[in-house]
Scaffold this motif. Structure first.
Motif, short mmCIF file in Angstrom:
data_model
loop_
_atom_site.label_atom_id
_atom_site.label_comp_id
_atom_site.label_asym_id
_atom_site.label_seq_id
_atom_site.Cartn_x
_atom_site.Cartn_y
_atom_site.Cartn_z
N VAL A 120 0.84 -1.20 0.00
CA VAL A 120 0.00 0.00 0.00
C VAL A 120 0.88 1.25 0.00
CG1 VAL A 120 -1.86 1.23 1.19
CG2 VAL A 120 -1.79 -1.27 1.24
N TRP A 126 -6.42 4.26 1.58
CA TRP A 126 -7.02 3.02 2.07
C TRP A 126 -8.39 2.73 1.45
CZ3 TRP A 126 -4.17 -0.50 4.16
CH2 TRP A 126 -2.96 -0.13 4.74
N GLU A 127 -9.12 3.79 1.10
CA GLU A 127 -10.45 3.59 0.51
C GLU A 127 -10.38 2.89 -0.86
OE1 GLU A 127 -8.93 7.71 -0.48
OE2 GLU A 127 -9.01 6.44 1.31
N TYR A 175 -8.68 0.27 -1.33
CA TYR A 175 -8.58 -1.17 -1.05
C TYR A 175 -9.68 -1.69 -0.13
CZ TYR A 175 -3.83 -0.01 -2.56
OH TYR A 175 -2.76 0.47 -3.26
N LEU A 176 -10.03 -0.89 0.90
CA LEU A 176 -10.93 -1.37 1.94
C LEU A 176 -12.32 -0.76 1.81
CD1 LEU A 176 -8.63 -1.07 5.12
CD2 LEU A 176 -8.67 -2.86 3.41
N THR A 193 -1.23 2.14 13.66
CA THR A 193 -1.57 1.85 12.25
C THR A 193 -3.08 1.67 12.11
OG1 THR A 193 0.58 0.83 11.83
CG2 THR A 193 -1.21 0.23 10.33
N ILE A 216 -5.72 4.12 9.96
CA ILE A 216 -6.58 3.60 8.87
C ILE A 216 -8.05 3.94 9.16
CG2 ILE A 216 -7.37 1.54 7.62
CD1 ILE A 216 -4.61 0.26 8.29
N ARG A 251 -8.71 7.57 8.40
CA ARG A 251 -8.76 7.78 6.94
C ARG A 251 -10.10 7.30 6.37
NH1 ARG A 251 -5.40 9.70 2.38
NH2 ARG A 251 -6.67 9.07 0.60
N LEU A 252 -10.54 6.11 6.78
CA LEU A 252 -11.77 5.54 6.23
C LEU A 252 -13.01 6.32 6.69
CD1 LEU A 252 -11.13 1.68 6.47
CD2 LEU A 252 -10.93 3.14 4.46
N ILE A 263 -3.68 -6.81 7.31
CA ILE A 263 -2.71 -5.73 7.08
C ILE A 263 -1.48 -5.96 7.95
CG2 ILE A 263 -2.35 -3.24 7.45
CD1 ILE A 263 -5.43 -3.05 6.69
#
Length: 378
Positions: A62, A82-83, A85-86, A113, A117, A120-121, A140
């Motif tokens: 990533v 991250w969006e 991928y997740l 970490t 994430i 961010r999400l 992850i």
């Protein structure tokens, strides 16, 4: 299709072979210690998981950035997309490791970490409360080496050595990935006889059979990324269809495995049947020095016991001596033995043509290679 930075991880000493495997799939590589980097799309993820015999896992990189403080780590992770991928309901456990780095507390690095994430999400998906993590799993890893943090997502799930055929194993099983590497290094091809005199649960013989018939090692198993919404079913169907078309199920094989323990022979036969090679590989109870054959230009690959228990070492040494004597009668056969015994060549009675350092788990071994003479008919 999206382009991803991918990495195939491998045991130390095997990364060059994994590099060859990745290039054979059509991707350019950069090989480092224990890692092979390459770029590819969703189909590349599926193909790599299905086809890599010697790699441990296939991961998405990533991002990578310097991280000497927890704030640097937090901002570095939060700054990654991250969006992409997740999905909003992703279940994303975080594991970690730190080597020669200022940030040495792995639990703290994992927690930071995870928090980054989540932050961010929440912004990306406009969420105020908790993320419920009820969807597909994305494993992850935060890995910090010499103050450089790298964040990856595992696309494989269970390690790639889990082919699905090994129902039962012996006391000290050889990993399928290492077994495949031993076959690759020998340059064996299915037109030559193959023999493993210390077959145990049959792993080396089974890996040779899959190589001989060009069967993708991951064909009969599932991968964690098959559950991801953006890894469409059609991609996996295409990759499996390609693998099925490339397999040569009609290729005849002359593969024999033997072991002194009748219980191991029963296990090997069961594993061979599970892998679909029940009628193609012969397993028999026999001591290694009792080997006899009328075939020429064969390849013998074995992982003899290392004699680590008290009283065993003398027995193992005697077996190696006798095997060395026996193989003098078969000069066209090439012999490859994986052993941690430093006096192996002395016991075998011959200097190896070549040696290669390999790790069997945490045990440092040498792969002793005794190349045979070409027979006159060749």
């Amino acid at each position: 299709m999206t382009k991803f930075q991918l990495v195939a991880t491998a045991a130390m000493g095997l990364e060059a072979i994994v590099g060859e495997e990745v290039r054979a799939l059509g991707y350019e590589t950069r090989v480092e210690n224990g890692k092979v980097y390459f770029e590819g799309d969703e189909l590349a993820i599926a193909r790599a998981n299905l086809w890599l015999r010697v790699a441990d896992r296939v991961k998405i990189v990533v991002g990578s950035f310097p991280a000497k403080t927890f704030e640097q780590l937090f901002q570095g992770v939060k700054g990654l997309p991250w969006e992409k991928y997740l999905p909003v309901d992703a279940n994303f456990p975080v594991s970690g490791k730190s080597v020669k780095s200022t940030l040495f507390s792995v639990p703290d690095c994992q927690a930071i970490t995870k928090k980054a994430i989540v932050e961010r999400l929440k912004v990306a998906y406009k969420r105020l409360g908790f993320l419920d993590e009820s969807g597909a799993t994305y494993k992850i890893e935060i890995s910090i080496l010499k103050d450089i943090a790298t964040v990856t997502i595992d696309t494989s799930g269970a390690g790639l050595h889990k082919r699905g055929y090994r129902q039962i194993q012996g006391e000290a099983p050889l990993k399928e990935t290492l077994a495949a590497a031993l076959v690759y290094i020998s340059k064996w091809n299915p037109n030559r006889p193959f023999y493993d005199p210390f077959c145990g649960s049959g792993t080396i013989a089974l890996e040779a059979a899959m190589i001989g018939q060009n069967i993708a090692p991951g064909y009969n198993r599932e991968f964690i990324s098959e559950e991801w919404p953006w890894m469409k079913k059609a991609i996996w169907e295409q990759a499996r269809d390609e693998a099925d078309k490339q397999a040569n199920y009609d290729q005849e094989l002359n593969i024999i495995g033997s072991d002194i323990d009748h219980k191991m022979i029963a296990i090997a036969q069961e594993n061979a049947a599970e892998a679909g090679f029940g009628d193609l590989i012969t397993f028999k109870q026999m001591t290694a020095p009792d080997f006899t054959t009328l075939d020429t230009d064969g390849v013998m690959i074995g992982n003899p016991p290392y004699g680590e228990r008290i009283g065993d070492i003398e027995v193992v040494e005697e077996v190696i001596r006798k095997l060395g004597d026996k193989m003098k009668n078969y000069p066209t056969w090439s012999v490859y033995m994986l052993s941690s015994m430093e006096n192996f060549e002395i016991l075998y009675g011959k200097r190896a043509t070549k040696k290669r350092k390999l790790f069997n788990g945490f045990i440092q071994t040498e792969y002793y290679q005794f190349w045979g003479q070409k027979s006159k008919r060749n």
